[in-house]
Design a protein around this motif. Structure first.
Motif, mmCIF file in Angstrom:
data_model
loop_
_atom_site.group_PDB
_atom_site.id
_atom_site.type_symbol
_atom_site.label_atom_id
_atom_site.label_comp_id
_atom_site.label_asym_id
_atom_site.label_seq_id
_atom_site.Cartn_x
_atom_site.Cartn_y
_atom_site.Cartn_z
ATOM 1 N N GLN A 331 0.824 -1.204 0.000
ATOM 2 C CA GLN A 331 0.000 0.000 0.000
ATOM 3 C C GLN A 331 0.862 1.260 0.000
ATOM 4 O OE1 GLN A 331 -2.429 -1.111 3.433
ATOM 5 N NE2 GLN A 331 -4.246 -1.185 2.142
ATOM 6 N N VAL A 332 1.999 1.197 0.681
ATOM 7 C CA VAL A 332 2.918 2.344 0.645
ATOM 8 C C VAL A 332 3.468 2.528 -0.770
ATOM 9 C CG1 VAL A 332 5.128 3.252 1.452
ATOM 10 C CG2 VAL A 332 3.531 2.250 3.077
ATOM 11 N N GLN A 333 3.866 1.433 -1.400
ATOM 12 C CA GLN A 333 4.348 1.539 -2.789
ATOM 13 C C GLN A 333 3.287 2.205 -3.670
ATOM 14 O OE1 GLN A 333 5.692 -2.064 -4.642
ATOM 15 N NE2 GLN A 333 7.541 -2.213 -3.410
ATOM 16 N N ALA A 334 2.058 1.706 -3.577
ATOM 17 C CA ALA A 334 0.982 2.255 -4.408
ATOM 18 C C ALA A 334 0.721 3.718 -4.084
ATOM 19 C CB ALA A 334 -0.291 1.434 -4.220
ATOM 20 N N SER A 335 0.807 4.075 -2.798
ATOM 21 C CA SER A 335 0.477 5.437 -2.379
ATOM 22 C C SER A 335 1.628 6.416 -2.580
ATOM 23 C CB SER A 335 0.063 5.443 -0.904
ATOM 24 O OG SER A 335 1.185 5.193 -0.073
ATOM 25 N N THR A 336 2.797 5.905 -2.944
ATOM 26 C CA THR A 336 3.929 6.806 -3.164
ATOM 27 C C THR A 336 4.392 6.798 -4.612
ATOM 28 O OG1 THR A 336 5.427 5.062 -2.416
ATOM 29 C CG2 THR A 336 4.784 6.701 -0.800
ATOM 30 N N SER A 338 4.450 4.127 -7.251
ATOM 31 C CA SER A 338 4.560 2.988 -8.156
ATOM 32 C C SER A 338 4.865 1.710 -7.415
ATOM 33 C CB SER A 338 5.670 3.248 -9.176
ATOM 34 O OG SER A 338 6.892 3.468 -8.512
ATOM 35 N N LEU A 339 4.422 0.610 -8.011
ATOM 36 C CA LEU A 339 4.718 -0.714 -7.491
ATOM 37 C C LEU A 339 5.994 -1.210 -8.166
ATOM 38 C CD1 LEU A 339 1.060 -1.814 -7.653
ATOM 39 C CD2 LEU A 339 2.384 -1.827 -5.566
ATOM 40 N N ALA A 340 6.941 -1.657 -7.360
ATOM 41 C CA ALA A 340 8.279 -1.953 -7.884
ATOM 42 C C ALA A 340 8.471 -3.437 -8.138
ATOM 43 C CB ALA A 340 9.327 -1.460 -6.891
ATOM 44 N N ASP A 341 9.154 -3.724 -9.239
ATOM 45 C CA ASP A 341 9.635 -5.071 -9.518
ATOM 46 C C ASP A 341 11.145 -5.044 -9.299
ATOM 47 O OD1 ASP A 341 10.610 -7.431 -10.540
ATOM 48 O OD2 ASP A 341 9.264 -7.458 -12.263
ATOM 49 N N PRO A 342 11.623 -5.579 -8.171
ATOM 50 C CA PRO A 342 13.051 -5.469 -7.852
ATOM 51 C C PRO A 342 13.945 -6.338 -8.727
ATOM 52 C CG PRO A 342 11.941 -6.834 -6.233
ATOM 53 C CD PRO A 342 10.872 -6.317 -7.147
ATOM 54 N N ILE A 343 13.358 -7.284 -9.446
ATOM 55 C CA ILE A 343 14.158 -8.143 -10.324
ATOM 56 C C ILE A 343 14.444 -7.411 -11.636
ATOM 57 C CG2 ILE A 343 14.380 -10.453 -11.307
ATOM 58 C CD1 ILE A 343 13.774 -10.388 -8.264
ATOM 59 N N LYS A 344 13.389 -6.854 -12.242
ATOM 60 C CA LYS A 344 13.537 -6.187 -13.542
ATOM 61 C C LYS A 344 13.817 -4.697 -13.403
ATOM 62 C CE LYS A 344 10.433 -9.492 -15.665
ATOM 63 N NZ LYS A 344 9.052 -9.749 -16.010
ATOM 64 N N ASN A 345 13.795 -4.196 -12.163
ATOM 65 C CA ASN A 345 14.019 -2.773 -11.903
ATOM 66 C C ASN A 345 13.052 -1.910 -12.704
ATOM 67 O OD1 ASN A 345 15.155 -0.504 -10.765
ATOM 68 N ND2 ASN A 345 16.837 -0.382 -12.222
ATOM 69 N N TYR A 348 5.446 0.221 -11.835
ATOM 70 C CA TYR A 348 4.161 0.161 -12.530
ATOM 71 C C TYR A 348 3.066 0.840 -11.710
ATOM 72 C CZ TYR A 348 6.595 -3.709 -14.881
ATOM 73 O OH TYR A 348 7.504 -4.475 -15.552
ATOM 74 N N SER A 349 2.017 1.279 -12.409
ATOM 75 C CA SER A 349 0.786 1.664 -11.719
ATOM 76 C C SER A 349 0.101 0.379 -11.253
ATOM 77 C CB SER A 349 -0.137 2.433 -12.676
ATOM 78 O OG SER A 349 -0.608 1.558 -13.692
ATOM 79 N N VAL A 350 -0.950 0.501 -10.471
ATOM 80 C CA VAL A 350 -1.637 -0.686 -9.958
ATOM 81 C C VAL A 350 -2.215 -1.510 -11.112
ATOM 82 C CG1 VAL A 350 -3.577 -1.516 -8.556
ATOM 83 C CG2 VAL A 350 -2.135 0.343 -7.706
ATOM 84 N N ASP A 351 -2.880 -0.852 -12.050
ATOM 85 C CA ASP A 351 -3.455 -1.574 -13.191
ATOM 86 C C ASP A 351 -2.376 -2.309 -13.972
ATOM 87 O OD1 ASP A 351 -5.949 -0.746 -12.551
ATOM 88 O OD2 ASP A 351 -6.231 0.600 -14.253
ATOM 89 N N GLU A 352 -1.265 -1.607 -14.227
ATOM 90 C CA GLU A 352 -0.165 -2.229 -14.968
ATOM 91 C C GLU A 352 0.418 -3.408 -14.199
ATOM 92 O OE1 GLU A 352 1.520 1.803 -17.208
ATOM 93 O OE2 GLU A 352 2.305 1.202 -15.260
ATOM 94 N N ALA A 353 0.536 -3.248 -12.887
ATOM 95 C CA ALA A 353 1.128 -4.308 -12.056
ATOM 96 C C ALA A 353 0.284 -5.576 -12.103
ATOM 97 C CB ALA A 353 1.282 -3.824 -10.620
#
Length: 1662
Positions: A331-336, A338-345, A348-353
């Protein structure tokens, strides 16, 4: 969602005009406006938008106020290509292209000639211009409007809507006949719009309406909104888009003015930015600015002690993180931002994620809610967008949760300003109302209650800021990762791979002076230098490892980093990849592709080549915009190369040659399947083009010289294509074609510098001239050098490119081969249709008599329907009379009779279509014998349109006082656990009900009117989606409740609860029409399925989700309604409730009780335990409500919580893995997949059972390792086992059969070495010589079924089924791979690499039910493997069943009998194929057939075939004539014998020879007939024969329910049960399959007999 940083000061519209130097030179009034005075000027603005300058004319650049056209703005890198193109199209669609500098308005053709736009845009702008001048109707050859062209699919809906909106915004829809602007209502009357499109265009909030990109914010906006941001040029009155410097911010761009207003930059910096003394990039890279633009880092993922990185969601799925802790971090990622993919660096937005699989759809709702902190929370009472703090204050966000998110915002850069794309300092936040002083103080001195985050290592509750300090930095990506499994800094394998907070601080405090590059003369922290663009990720990781291991000191690290930066920055020759050679910055400058400022920054290392290439205006000249890369086949959507298309006969040789020449002349030959580019010679070596015609190779080499340069025969200098033409080294017509292709793909190619160049530069260098430009800008038929294979027209390359589609994943430009070509309608048909007239009762043409031709070409019919009718008439499937009947029927759809539904209105035809009214009633309504008001009074209709009534409120006993459910909850008369489901039920059935004032309100209106509070707004709005539809993150479209459940967006339990409510109040609601519909219709429209319908009709415990307030009894909604009182006036159901009901515990009381209850086992209070990260907010609320409603006692609740905690701890602690097909598989994943049970998991976690013992269990082993593929063959004659490859090389297996079996091995995990019993990957097998190198590529493709295909959109690993659905592989390739997987354990998980149970594979999306149905059928699609023993095609499972398992090794081996081993060496095969014979009897009668084909025909037995081949091998050419004689004699004898026996066919008798030639009986059966071993009757009764002689499975008639009356198709049509069109198709099918059927008498007739018997009428007979 990632955005590129501004390079050289990206410029976009000015958000605020005041205090901008020089702003008084332009009008600043926004449209529409009255006669106002501009600040600092006295030129009046236009009075109305229609009288204004029309479309947006150009741009006004920053402080200089320079006016430029959109095209010139792209040349100066001030606008990106796509936004500029859309604005130019809007100009063309509203009448003219505008020159804002010379104040001219010209046509597109003139604009191209004047150089206002480039030739490469001509076709796109000519298409847009037709929106004003009219499109040519391909049927009537008359001019039609933009909307009508959309209806006839002459342009796409998205582009058409965008142009229509621009017309409406600038004065109205254009009538192409007169050029006049029309208001929307008049446009509708004339057929230039319909009501649906009018509604779309009038709704600025509709996403479909937002077709333009606002460069200021990078948000999609309407043209009207864009016009409002414009200023007016006082000299011309034109509207200009003001541009100023902006910087990349949070999901958009931020202007320098906004940064100044927010106190982020000083006035001096602002002025320097405006005056160009400092670049946007320099400002953005300042840490004090960057933290507010981009934020600082949040927790991106987790890292295991081994150093393995995982995303937060993956850690949650694998039970490495507790649910509550994981959700809070997500929720912090979404509220700040973007949602992070730590493997691919990537972020994304929530929809994209959800789309890319970074998070599961079950989290979509929760994280979308958190994401509102960026966009703002909409207050339904005022319509304003609230910040997080304001939303907390108004009750839309729970205070505790909201404060935690605010603290996280502060910890990651500052308070987010919603809608402004940036964070702001706390002082600014207080000034703008995003904080108050008390909250500011609270955030600066946090209390214990604010510790809402959980450290999984120390088990502590922490602030987010504190948690960040416990994280480590990944040197590869710079992302923060939360260490799991103890302190990552000590003793773990991966400890020395990451920077902890202490190391980071030390590096931040160490300053290094840099003497070159963008840091020149500055003292910068070593940390910032290390993570700058100068240090590559691989080098950074290596340096980090040395530093953390102590082999590199701080000082040494500083020296290495400083030296690297100075070396990178001082490299004068920054180069770029050109078409053949590297291109320098000097070359780009001299070619005017970059300007002096950008050149300087490149030379001084202040910007990188990578950043420059990312600018689309530079990329266009370096890489081009793409030639036509291949063809897209219509049905399979397969991509094939131009050369392949020629080989398959899909393109004529001449057409393919000029397309290949265009590829060669624009840079590369393209292989669209592999997405690779080749030079001509490379393409030949890679088999992308063939060596079959040497002339082709030579021609392509000649065309390629347009890129590499021609040699001047006089000077030996390298010259361009144009120069070669002028020197007559190349034919002029040919050169013009290639030049046009170059211009269409980015520009004229400079062969000396190896890149494209602007037209003006080409003039100067002699590579082009103005005369040639005129020829190409106004092409005659002579210069249209390309051929459209769909329409057979001669076109320019640009025109042909316009007909292509661009594949999003690869960027390839592909020409679709149409399966539905526009038909040619002959004059006779036109005359017939024009001479037949019909009176029109409804729609735009009501009251008129219109010809059938005009009706068919009007908006009454879609393009698809029109094609179908024309096609059926031309094929004589429909008569004119039948078409007239159909037209009269279909025009009823346009009857203007509307009925108000719950949401919007619906037509009478729609009610009939959905089964709400029957056809008889519909006809009466049309005739007027039944009025719409009478229909609305019918209970059966009202039930569906408005529902039968939900539970609307509470009636207190004994006073009979009415109160709303929300009020009862707030007065503590009803607990939230009982009240909220009832409120959700109201929302899910259309309205929130106010029983006091007898009102029905939407959720937003209910909040506005105070019927419900903001605290339940979000929850009820989600339930309201059951009526309005849920947003599908995969498609962006609205979907019904049932589909949202199937896609995992809503939990099954909640969805079933809401569907049961809908069924109890009238039926399932279809959000597309906004009312209840019958069950059958719901199933047809995808709002329900049969299984769910049955589950809803049989109430079980799962359906009993509602509680009777007094008795606490759980019931279904239908049962609860029966216990209500019905108010006859309002129709509301009121739930009785005792007025003196005992008040329930308040939230404060429950909190106190939970805090006082100590859980001894954990040494903390119950309150602390449920807030320790184990549980989500939703789960905590559930505990509270279950206790409040007395569903559980305090002791039971403690026991429940403890049990759940123990389960989670066990799962979290159990990091045990088992070996799968490729690496280890976590046991928790096996638990989730249903491969191991809870009991086995617990025994593993407790050490009772070892991993080895579990892996050895048959029920587990079959999924981890599979049950084994077919490993090889067992040669019965020699008793030897052999690999498939060896069997193929020894001519024991045909190459195709062997390859397919090897692919099956690769697709199930490994290739088998039968000699050593080893399992090898494809590459290892090639190295070991188990298979040959020639099969490498094909087997690697098959191996992807295990390792995973790469999704081109998301780069994630996907399964075979998913790759098939995304059209990455065709069905024919997927079937054998999936069959092999299913036969060896199940579909393989491409992420964890093991087999899955069917149910789990479907649940995870790796497989689906449709494909399972396909593969479960035994037909030609599934029988794709070859049994060499029986010579039949079989499925993999069938073939495996015929294998034997070797006892010692466990290998499955395919026995090869002596008869099976008939394989011919290639030389023998080629000779037998080359010798041909003219056959005059049997199946080959009149054909010239090769001896090889005759030998392999059905006429010869296996033994005879073997004998003859061996005879040839022994005696060679001498016996060929004898073999031919033997074979033809056998054919003659077989045919003669077959004529003796006759069978009854559909109309006449059929000989055994006919059956044999049709391959319905084999040679063995024919011989048995001849020998008397079988009779004609026995052969007739064989299933394989009877179904073809007699046919089967005819649709004979209709069965009327519930009476079970049988009726013929024709009879059903006349009784109105079947539509005429449907009946005709069914009767045609009967006739085409043999007979017209009388289902009542069970008789079959020919068509003539059926007419005589009265089974069909004369009009059908004709």
């Amino acid at each position: 969602m990632e955005s590129q940083p501004a390079v050289n000061g990206h410029t976009v519209p000015i958000a605020h005009q005041d205090n901008v130097p020089g702003a008084d030179c332009l009008r600043q009034d926004r449209l529409p406006g009255k006669q106002k005075q501009a600040a600092g000027g006295d030129v009046p603005v236009m009075e109305a938008p229609g009288e204004a300058a029309g479309s947006i004319a150009g741009v006004c650049v920053g402080a200089s106020k320079k006016i430029m056209s959109f095209y010139d703005a792209t040349r100066e890198h001030l606008l990106s290509l796509d936004p500029a193109l859309f604005l130019l199209e809007a100009q063309a669609a509203t009448g003219s292209i505008v020159d804002p500098v010379s104040h001219r308005q010209v046509s597109v053709a003139e604009a191209v000639q004047l150089g206002l736009v480039g030739l490469e845009l001509k076709e796109k702008l000519l298409t847009a211009e037709k929106a004003a001048t009219g499109f040519l109707d391909p049927y009537t050859e008359e001019k039609i409007s933009l909307y009508q062209a959309m209806q006839k699919e002459l342009l796409g809906r998205e582009q058409g809507s965008r142009l229509l909106e621009a017309q409406v915004a600038t004065g109205g829809v254009i009538d192409p006949a007169t050029g006049q602007r029309l208001p929307a209502d008049v446009a509708c009357e004339r057929g230039y719009l319909d009501e649906e499109m009018r509604q779309v265009l009038s709704d600025p909030s509709n996403e479909e309406n937002k077709g333009f990109l606002n460069p200021s914010t990078m948000e999609r906006v309407t043209y009207t909104e864009l016009m409002k941001s414009c200023v007016v040029d006082p000299a011309s009155g034109f509207l200009l888009l003001p541009l100023q410097t902006t910087l990349a911010g949070l999901g958009g761009r931020v202007s320098s003015r906004e940064l100044l207003d927010a106190g982020i930059v000083s006035p001096d910096t602002f002025r320097a930015l405006e005056e160009g003394r400092v670049s946007a990039q320099e400002v953005a890279e300042n840490p004090s600015v960057g933290r507010f633009l981009r934020g600082t880092r949040s927790v991106a993922g987790v890292v295991l002690p081994s150093g393995e990185r995982k995303s937060l969601y993956q850690a949650l799925r694998e039970h490495l993180l507790l649910p509550g802790a994981a959700l809070a971090l997500l929720q912090v990622q979404a509220s700040t931002g973007s949602l992070a993919d730590p493997i691919k660096n990537k972020s994304y937005s929530v929809d994209e994620a959800v789309r890319v699989g970074l998070i599961g759809p079950e989290l979509h709702e929760k994280l979308s809610s958190a994401e509102k902190t960026i966009t703002g929370y909409r207050d339904p009472s005022t319509g304003e967008m609230l910040s997080l703090f304001q939303a907390i204050g108004k009750g839309f966000v729970p205070r505790d949760h909201g404060i935690c998110l605010l603290e996280a915002q502060m910890a990651t850069g500052g308070i987010i300003a919603p809608g402004r794309h940036l964070r702001v300092p706390t002082e600014t936040a207080c000034r703008w109302g995003y904080l108050d002083e008390a909250t500011r103080q609270l955030l600066s001195s946090p209390t214990e209650d604010m510790r809402g985050f959980f450290d999984p290592s120390s088990k502590e509750k922490l602030l987010y800021a504190e948690l960040l300090k416990r994280c480590v930095t990944d040197p590869n990506t710079g992302l923060l990762l939360l260490p799991l499994g103890g302190d990552s800094r000590e003793g773990s394998e991966g400890a020395q791979l990451f920077f902890d907070h202490r190391s980071q601080t030390a590096l931040e405090n160490t300053k290094v002076s840099v003497t070159a590059g963008k840091f020149k003369g500055k003292s910068v922290s070593l940390w910032n230098l290390l993570f700058s663009d100068y240090i590559q990720a691989q080098q950074r990781a290596a340096l980090a490892q040395q530093y953390l291991a102590g082999t590199l000191s701080m000082q040494e690290l500083g020296k290495v980093v400083s030296a690297t930066i100075e070396e990178m920055a001082s490299t004068a020759n920054v180069t770029f990849e050109g078409l053949r050679d590297r291109v320098t910055a000097d070359q780009l400058l001299s070619s005017e592709i970059i300007n002096q400022d950008l050149f300087k920054k490149l030379k001084e290392g202040e910007t990188s080549a990578k950043e420059v290439v990312s600018m689309d205006t530079v990329k266009k000249y370096l890489q081009g915009t793409g030639s036509i890369g291949g063809l897209l086949l219509p049905d399979s959507q397969e991509k094939i190369s131009i050369y392949q298309a020629k080989r398959k006969g899909l393109l004529r040789p001449g057409t393919s040659l000029i397309l290949l020449e265009a590829q060669a002349a624009t840079g590369f030959i393209i292989d669209p399947a592999a997405n690779k580019r080749y030079s001509v010679d490379e393409a030949l070596r890679a088999n992308v083009i063939g060596p079959d015609v040497c002339e082709l190779h030579e021609k392509l080499l000649s065309a390629e010289r347009a890129v590499t340069g021609y040699t001047d025969p006089y000077t030996d200098a390298k010259i361009s294509l144009f120069q070669a033409m002028t020197k007559e080294l190349i034919v002029k017509d040919h050169a013009i074609r290639l030049l046009e292709a170059q211009i269409a793909t980015g520009g004229i190619i400079d062969p000396v510098n190896s890149h494209r160049i602007p037209v003006e530069v080409a003039y100067r260098r002699g590579y082009f001239d103005k005369k040639m430009n005129v020829i190409l800008s106004d092409p005659s038929d002579d210069t249209k050098g390309f051929f459209d294979p769909n329409t057979h027209e001669n076109l320019t390359y640009l025109q042909l490119k316009e007909k292509c589609i661009t594949e999003p994943s690869t960027g390839l430009c592909l020409l679709p081969l149409n399966s539905r070509k526009r038909q040619f309608i002959d004059d006779a048909t036109r005359r017939v249709f024009r001479s037949s007239w019909l009176p029109v009762r409804f729609g735009r043409l009501r009251g008129e008599k219109v010809s059938v031709w005009d009706l068919l070409n009007s908006e009454y019919f879609s393009e698809g329907r029109r094609r179908e009718i024309f096609n059926h008439y031309q094929l004589r499937k429909l008569t004119l009379e039948q078409i007239r009947d159909m037209l009269e029927e279909e025009m009823k759809k346009w009857a203007p009779i509307k009925f108000q539904a719950m949401r919007g209105s619906v037509s009478a035809y729609h009610l009939m279509e959905t089964g709400v009214i029957d056809k008889v009633l519909f006809e009466k309504v049309l005739e007027g014998s039944v009025t719409p008001e009478q229909v609305l009074h019918m209970d059966s209709v009202r039930k569906y349109l408005y529902g039968s009534g939900s539970i609307g409120g509470i009636v207190l006993q004994p006073s009979n006082q009415r109160i709303s459910i929300y009020e009862a909850m707030k007065k503590n008369l009803m607990v939230p656990g009982v009240a909220l489901p009832l409120l959700e039920a109201q929302a899910a059935t259309g309205f929130i009900i106010d029983p006091v004032n007898n009102q029905k309100l939407s959720v937003d209106d209910a909040v506005k009117e105070g019927v419900i509070g903001p605290d339940v707004h979000e929850k009820l709005q989600h339930a309201e989606g059951a009526v309005t539809g849920y947003k599908d993150p995969f498609t962006g479209k609205k979907i019904p409740l049932f589909q949202a459940m199937k896609k995992g967006l809503i939990a099954d339990k909640q969805a079933m609860q809401l569907m049961e409510v809908q069924m109890a109040t009238g039926g399932i609601i279809d959000p597309t029409c906004g009312h209840h519909i019958p069950t059958e219709s719901a199933q047809k429209r995808g709002c329900l399925d049969e299984d769910t319908s049955k589950a809803l009709s049989k109430p079980g415990d799962d359906n009993r989700a509602f509680c009777v307030p007094d008795s606490r009894e759980t019931v279904t909604y239908a049962e609860l309604i029966k216990r209500c009182q019905k108010d006859e006036i309002s129709g509301f159901h009121l739930l009785p409730l005792a007025q003196a009901a005992a008040p329930a515990h308040t939230d404060e009381q429950i909190q106190r009780i939970f805090k006082e209850t100590v859980v001894k086992e954990k040494g903390v209070s119950l309150w602390e335990l449920i807030h320790l990260g184990y549980f989500t907010e939703e789960q905590r609320s559930d505990f509270v409500e279950r206790f409040r409603s007395e569903e559980v006692s305090l002791q039971q609740l403690v026991a429940l919580v403890l049990r759940l905690v123990r389960e989670m701890e066990m799962q979290a602690c159990s990091h045990i893995t088992l070996e799968g097909l490729r690496g280890s598989v976590p046991v928790v994943w096996l638990l989730d997949a249903g491969i191991i049970t809870e009991k086995v998991f617990e025994e593993l976690a407790q050490g009772i059972t070892t991993p080895e013992e579990v892996a050895a269990m048959e029920s587990v082993k079959r999924y981890l390792q599979g049950t084994g593929s077919i490993a090889g063959v067992f040669v019965e004659a020699s008793k030897k086992k052999m690999s498939f490859y060896d069997a193929m090389k020894n001519n024991l297996l045909l190459p195709g059969a062997a390859l397919r079996l090897l692919e099956a091995q690769a697709a199930t995990g490994y290739l088998m070495d039968t000699a050593t019993n080893r399992r090898l990957s494809v590459r290892d097998a090639v190295k070991a010589g188990v298979v040959g190198e020639e099969l490498t590529e094909k087997l690697l493709l098959a191996e992807r079924a295990v390792t995973g295909y790469t999704d081109p959109y998301t780069e994630s690993s996907i399964s075979v089924c998913q790759a098939l659905r995304k059209e990455l592989i065709p069905l024919g390739d997927a079937v054998p791979l999936l069959e092999a997987q299913l036969a060896t354990g199940g579909v393989i998980d491409p992420v964890h690499h093991h087999h899955l149970p069917l149910q789990a594979a479907c649940r995870y999306g790796f497989y689906d039910e449709d494909l399972n149905q396909t593969l479960s059928q035994l037909n030609d699609t599934t029988k794709v493997f070859f049994d060499p023993n029986t010579k039949e095609n079989v499925t993999y499972q069938q073939l495996k069943d015929r294998c034997t398992q070797e006892a010692e090794s466990g290998l499955w081996l395919l026995p090869l009998s002596e008869n099976a081993m008939f394989c011919v060496d290639e030389q023998t095969m080629e000779v037998l194929k080359s010798v041909t014979v003219c056959v005059n009897i049997g199946r080959f009668k009149g054909q010239t057939v090769s001896v090889w084909d005759l030998l392999n025909s059905e006429y010869l037995s296996d033994s005879k075939r073997r004998e003859l081949v061996q005879k040839y091998k022994d005696e060679k050419a001498e016996v060929l004539h004898e073999i031919v004689t033997i074979v033809t004699t056998i054919i003659k004898e077989t045919e003669t014998q077959g004529k003796k026996f006759a069978f009854q066919g559909l109309r006449k008798r059929v000989s055994a020879s006919d059956l044999f030639q049709s391959q319905l009986i084999d040679k063995k059966t024919l011989d048995e007939l001849n020998q008397g071993k079988k009779t004609v009757k026995e052969v007739t009764e064989m299933d394989s024969v009877r179904r073809y002689l007699e046919g089967s499975n005819f649709i004979a008639g209709v069965l009327i329910q519930p009476s079970n009356e049988k009726m013929s198709i024709y009879q059903a049509m006349w009784k109105g049960i079947l539509r005429p069109g449907t009946a005709l198709v069914l009767l045609e099918a009967q006739a085409a399959t043999g007979f017209i059927i009388d289902p009542e008498q069970n008789k079959k007739y020919s068509v003539e007999e059926a007419l005589t018997a009265g089974l069909i009428g004369g009009e059908i007979f004709r």
